[in-house]
Enzyme design. Structure first.
Site, mmCIF file in Angstrom:
data_model
loop_
_atom_site.group_PDB
_atom_site.id
_atom_site.type_symbol
_atom_site.label_atom_id
_atom_site.label_comp_id
_atom_site.label_asym_id
_atom_site.label_seq_id
_atom_site.Cartn_x
_atom_site.Cartn_y
_atom_site.Cartn_z
ATOM 1 N N SER A 36 -17.363 45.854 19.212
ATOM 2 C CA SER A 36 -16.928 45.985 17.219
ATOM 3 C C SER A 36 -18.496 46.041 16.703
ATOM 4 O O SER A 36 -18.795 45.430 17.643
ATOM 5 C CB SER A 36 -15.996 44.587 16.714
ATOM 6 O OG SER A 36 -17.149 43.078 17.414
ATOM 7 N N SER A 124 0.410 39.400 25.292
ATOM 8 C CA SER A 124 -0.063 41.227 25.241
ATOM 9 C C SER A 124 1.954 41.572 25.787
ATOM 10 O O SER A 124 2.152 40.824 27.033
ATOM 11 C CB SER A 124 -0.738 41.907 25.767
ATOM 12 O OG SER A 124 0.170 43.538 25.547
ATOM 13 N N TYR A 148 -6.103 43.527 33.773
ATOM 14 C CA TYR A 148 -6.282 42.853 31.823
ATOM 15 C C TYR A 148 -4.948 42.368 31.941
ATOM 16 O O TYR A 148 -4.292 41.356 31.007
ATOM 17 C CB TYR A 148 -5.887 44.444 31.260
ATOM 18 C CG TYR A 148 -5.694 44.226 30.095
ATOM 19 C CD1 TYR A 148 -6.380 43.276 28.849
ATOM 20 C CD2 TYR A 148 -4.483 44.303 29.488
ATOM 21 C CE1 TYR A 148 -5.926 43.243 27.809
ATOM 22 C CE2 TYR A 148 -3.924 44.472 28.101
ATOM 23 C CZ TYR A 148 -4.328 43.738 27.475
ATOM 24 O OH TYR A 148 -4.129 42.772 25.679
ATOM 25 N N LYS A 152 -4.376 37.737 31.168
ATOM 26 C CA LYS A 152 -2.898 37.754 29.613
ATOM 27 C C LYS A 152 -2.330 37.263 30.785
ATOM 28 O O LYS A 152 -2.125 35.736 29.961
ATOM 29 C CB LYS A 152 -2.073 39.131 29.702
ATOM 30 C CG LYS A 152 -3.528 39.921 28.575
ATOM 31 C CD LYS A 152 -4.051 38.788 26.921
ATOM 32 C CE LYS A 152 -4.778 39.837 26.507
ATOM 33 N NZ LYS A 152 -5.271 38.657 25.677
ATOM 34 N N ASN A 178 2.696 47.332 20.323
ATOM 35 C CA ASN A 178 1.540 48.235 19.714
ATOM 36 C C ASN A 178 1.334 48.241 18.463
ATOM 37 O O ASN A 178 1.669 48.648 17.445
ATOM 38 C CB ASN A 178 2.451 49.846 20.208
ATOM 39 C CG ASN A 178 2.902 49.851 21.975
ATOM 40 O OD1 ASN A 178 2.988 49.527 22.347
ATOM 41 N ND2 ASN A 178 1.801 50.843 22.615
HETATM 42 P P1 NAD Z 1 -11.208 44.437 19.521
HETATM 43 O O1 NAD Z 1 -11.566 44.620 21.379
HETATM 44 O O2 NAD Z 1 -10.647 45.420 18.759
HETATM 45 O O3 NAD Z 1 -11.181 43.201 18.871
HETATM 46 C C1 NAD Z 1 -11.364 42.069 20.323
HETATM 47 C C2 NAD Z 1 -12.974 41.230 19.799
HETATM 48 O O4 NAD Z 1 -13.150 40.260 20.780
HETATM 49 C C3 NAD Z 1 -14.116 41.734 19.400
HETATM 50 O O5 NAD Z 1 -14.709 42.094 18.464
HETATM 51 C C4 NAD Z 1 -14.572 42.010 20.653
HETATM 52 O O6 NAD Z 1 -16.403 42.146 20.401
HETATM 53 C C5 NAD Z 1 -14.650 40.251 20.607
HETATM 54 N N1 NAD Z 1 -15.175 39.876 22.014
HETATM 55 C C6 NAD Z 1 -14.797 40.261 23.146
HETATM 56 N N2 NAD Z 1 -14.917 39.748 24.339
HETATM 57 C C7 NAD Z 1 -16.005 38.586 24.241
HETATM 58 C C8 NAD Z 1 -16.459 37.345 24.191
HETATM 59 N N3 NAD Z 1 -16.714 36.774 25.914
HETATM 60 N N4 NAD Z 1 -16.653 36.670 23.300
HETATM 61 C C9 NAD Z 1 -17.473 36.470 21.691
HETATM 62 N N5 NAD Z 1 -16.435 37.648 21.192
HETATM 63 C C10 NAD Z 1 -15.574 38.754 21.940
HETATM 64 O O7 NAD Z 1 -9.685 44.566 20.266
HETATM 65 P P2 NAD Z 1 -8.044 44.065 19.386
HETATM 66 O O8 NAD Z 1 -7.019 44.679 19.118
HETATM 67 O O9 NAD Z 1 -7.849 43.602 17.511
HETATM 68 O O10 NAD Z 1 -6.920 42.793 20.031
HETATM 69 C C11 NAD Z 1 -7.270 41.361 19.722
HETATM 70 C C12 NAD Z 1 -6.493 41.040 21.141
HETATM 71 O O11 NAD Z 1 -5.456 41.329 21.001
HETATM 72 C C13 NAD Z 1 -7.401 40.761 22.633
HETATM 73 O O12 NAD Z 1 -7.168 39.790 23.260
HETATM 74 C C14 NAD Z 1 -6.099 41.954 23.382
HETATM 75 O O13 NAD Z 1 -6.076 42.139 24.804
HETATM 76 C C15 NAD Z 1 -4.556 41.540 22.335
HETATM 77 N N6 NAD Z 1 -4.036 42.524 22.071
HETATM 78 C C16 NAD Z 1 -4.458 43.977 21.856
HETATM 79 C C17 NAD Z 1 -3.527 44.996 21.305
HETATM 80 C C18 NAD Z 1 -3.472 45.807 21.228
HETATM 81 O O14 NAD Z 1 -3.035 47.052 21.391
HETATM 82 N N7 NAD Z 1 -4.885 46.526 20.227
HETATM 83 C C19 NAD Z 1 -2.272 44.806 22.322
HETATM 84 C C20 NAD Z 1 -1.586 43.053 22.798
HETATM 85 C C21 NAD Z 1 -2.610 42.422 22.438
HETATM 86 N N1 UFG Z 2 0.187 58.742 24.928
HETATM 87 C C1 UFG Z 2 -0.229 60.150 25.572
HETATM 88 N N2 UFG Z 2 -1.459 60.662 24.523
HETATM 89 C C2 UFG Z 2 -2.400 59.500 24.465
HETATM 90 C C3 UFG Z 2 -1.792 58.839 25.087
HETATM 91 C C4 UFG Z 2 -0.760 57.678 25.046
HETATM 92 O O1 UFG Z 2 0.572 60.791 25.438
HETATM 93 O O2 UFG Z 2 -3.693 60.079 24.213
HETATM 94 C C5 UFG Z 2 1.910 57.977 24.861
HETATM 95 C C6 UFG Z 2 1.582 57.305 26.633
HETATM 96 O O3 UFG Z 2 1.985 57.811 27.059
HETATM 97 C C7 UFG Z 2 2.991 55.953 25.360
HETATM 98 C C8 UFG Z 2 2.337 56.149 23.975
HETATM 99 O O4 UFG Z 2 1.464 57.453 24.455
HETATM 100 O O5 UFG Z 2 3.855 56.458 25.811
HETATM 101 C C9 UFG Z 2 2.109 54.965 23.564
HETATM 102 O O6 UFG Z 2 0.672 54.503 24.410
HETATM 103 P P1 UFG Z 2 -1.046 53.717 24.470
HETATM 104 O O7 UFG Z 2 -2.077 53.706 25.621
HETATM 105 O O8 UFG Z 2 -0.997 54.015 22.706
HETATM 106 O O9 UFG Z 2 -0.254 52.085 24.107
HETATM 107 P P2 UFG Z 2 0.644 51.421 25.688
HETATM 108 O O10 UFG Z 2 1.711 51.015 24.844
HETATM 109 O O11 UFG Z 2 0.371 52.794 26.680
HETATM 110 O O12 UFG Z 2 -0.270 50.013 25.681
HETATM 111 C C10 UFG Z 2 -0.741 49.273 24.847
HETATM 112 C C11 UFG Z 2 -2.282 48.941 24.781
HETATM 113 C C12 UFG Z 2 -1.838 47.867 25.739
HETATM 114 C C13 UFG Z 2 -0.636 46.908 25.624
HETATM 115 C C14 UFG Z 2 1.112 47.756 25.557
HETATM 116 C C15 UFG Z 2 1.028 46.627 24.753
HETATM 117 O O13 UFG Z 2 -2.688 49.890 25.563
HETATM 118 O O14 UFG Z 2 -2.845 47.049 27.044
HETATM 119 O O15 UFG Z 2 -0.266 48.640 24.558
HETATM 120 O O16 UFG Z 2 1.281 46.347 23.589
HETATM 121 F F1 UFG Z 2 0.082 46.105 26.811
#
Ligand code: NAD
Ligand code: UFG
Length: 335
Positions: A36, A124, A148, A152, A178
């Site tokens: 970030s 997740s 990953y 979790k 998502n």
């Molecule tokens: P993000 O990468 O935008 O935010 C994570 C933040 O944590 C970043 O600002 C990073 O700098 C900070 N960070 C990472 N490691 C750190 C550490 N060791 N100490 C302090 N700060 C640290 O990700 P996000 O999309 O906001 O996701 C937040 C959480 O939700 C994550 O745990 C991710 O696994 C989970 N999650 C995200 C999604 C998604 O699609 N975005 C889906 C399911 C779960």
């Molecule tokens: N997709 C494309 N083209 C792209 C990217 C994605 O066709 O360039 C498709 C994928 O095949 C899938 C859908 O769009 O069918 C969504 O894909 P994302 O990569 O956006 O999301 P995922 O569901 O694969 O995975 C995300 C996070 C995971 C998390 C999961 C559920 O990346 O970490 O959502 O929360 F575990």
């Protein structure tokens, strides 16, 4: 109430900070900025219209975390900090376990020392692996196919063991589906470095001309139109889910898990159509072979969250797309 947001400068954490501040909580951010940008803090303050306390540091620095918990008189922690790129986790499993699992152990250690025993954890939908049935409820069997996802799962199990060892702990694992879109101000949003792995940031960058065309990974899935189906949830709905979680947590000791999704699946083609109709942008695309590890469909059963948290996602696909586009336009303006 003072709430520590580890990883609060990131995508979901920053939106949750806004939701918390609007509901009268005081968010305090701890972030090492590995994924970030510090400029998010100024933009957050512009939205919240108050200074936002932020400590730069790593959750693996246990003594720093303990100091922050004590000095800021923290009541509860929302633990977002972690690494989240599935593909990278396969290449760098040590980094993923060190950051995610070791980071959580360090946080729990600090919380125990400071006697702060209320925790909401960012889990997740990935913990469900390849769905055996749909919609996926919280009883669905758990599995992981990459480091990953396994990180979790390990964390969820660790939290469960801890809750069983000491009834003072209150812990919730929120299994996000998502998250997409951005805050209505357009000042904060998802900001991946490099070429986005996920669908919505990719579409957003095609819309502003930063990328030429979307590659759709497979059109031969057993879904409505052959493209992958996912449960896209507006990040502000997700952020508000954390408010509901905190309120539930205060009355419910022990360990619990909740899906945060909409309960509705949308295909890649449906997402493109929603994006085009809500923004007027045209998304060029081509079909390419399936991405390794992808599943056909994934969407949540949301009854448990509705009943126990009195929370459900409200915002439409069009709002997700329009807000994501607005953010991307703003982000693109200062690249
Ligand atoms: P993000 O990468 O935008 O935010 C994570 C933040 O944590 C970043 O600002 C990073 O700098 C900070 N960070 C990472 N490691 C750190 C550490 N060791 N100490 C302090 N700060 C640290 O990700 P996000 O999309 O906001 O996701 C937040 C959480 O939700 C994550 O745990 C991710 O696994 C989970 N999650 C995200 C999604 C998604 O699609 N975005 C889906 C399911 C779960
Ligand atoms: N997709 C494309 N083209 C792209 C990217 C994605 O066709 O360039 C498709 C994928 O095949 C899938 C859908 O769009 O069918 C969504 O894909 P994302 O990569 O956006 O999301 P995922 O569901 O694969 O995975 C995300 C996070 C995971 C998390 C999961 C559920 O990346 O970490 O959502 O929360 F575990």
């Amino acid at each position: 109430m003072n709430i520590l947001l580890t990883g609060g400068a990131g995508y979901i954490g920053s939106h949750t900070a806004v939701a918390l501040a609007s509901a009268g909580y005081t968010p305090i951010i701890l972030d090492n900025f590995c994924n970030s940008d510090k400029s998010v803090l100024k933009r957050l303050e512009k939205i919240i219209q108050k200074p936002v306390a932020c400590v730069e540091g790593d959750v693996r620095n246990t003594s720093l975390v303990e100091k922050v918990l004590r000095e800021h008189e923290i009541n509860a922690v929302i633990h977002f900090a972690g690494l989240k790129a599935v593909g990278e986790s396969v290449q760098k499993p040590i980094e993923y376990y060190a950051n995610n699992v070791q980071g959580t152990i360090s946080l729990l250690d600090a919380m125990r020392s400071a006697n702060v025993k209320n925790l909401v954890f960012s889990s997740s939908a990935t913990v469900y692996g390849d769905p055996q049935y749909l919609p996926i409820d919280e009883h669905h069997p758990l599995s992981a196919t990459n480091a990953y996802g396994r990180s979790k799962l390990h964390i969820e199990e660790m939290l469960k063991d801890l809750a069983a060892s000491d009834p003072a702990w209150k812990m919730m694992c929120l299994r996000y589906f998502n998250p997409v879109g951005a805050h209505q101000s357009g000042l904060i949003g998802e900001d991946p470095s490099g070429i986005p792995n996920n669908l919505m940031p990719f579409i957003q960058q095609v819309a502003v001309g930063k990328l030429p065309k979307l590659k759709i990974f497979g059109n031969d899935y057993d879904t409505i139109d052959g493209t992958g189906v996912r449960d896209y949830i507006h990040v502000m709905d997700l952020a508000e889910g954390h408010l509901a979680a905190l309120s539930h947590l205060s009355k419910n000791p022990g360990w619990s898990t909740f899906n945060l999704g909409t309960g509705k699946g949308s295909s890649v083609l449906e997402m493109i159509a929603a994006f085009e109709s809500s923004t007027g942008a045209k998304i060029a695309f081509e079909y390419v072979p399936r991405r390794a590890g992808d599943i056909a469909s994934c969407y949540a059963a949301v009854d448990k969250a509705q009943a126990a948290l009195s929370w459900s996602a409200k915002r439409t696909l069009e709002e997700m797309c329009a807000s994501g586009h607005q953010w991307q336009n703003y982000r693109h303006s200062f690249v």
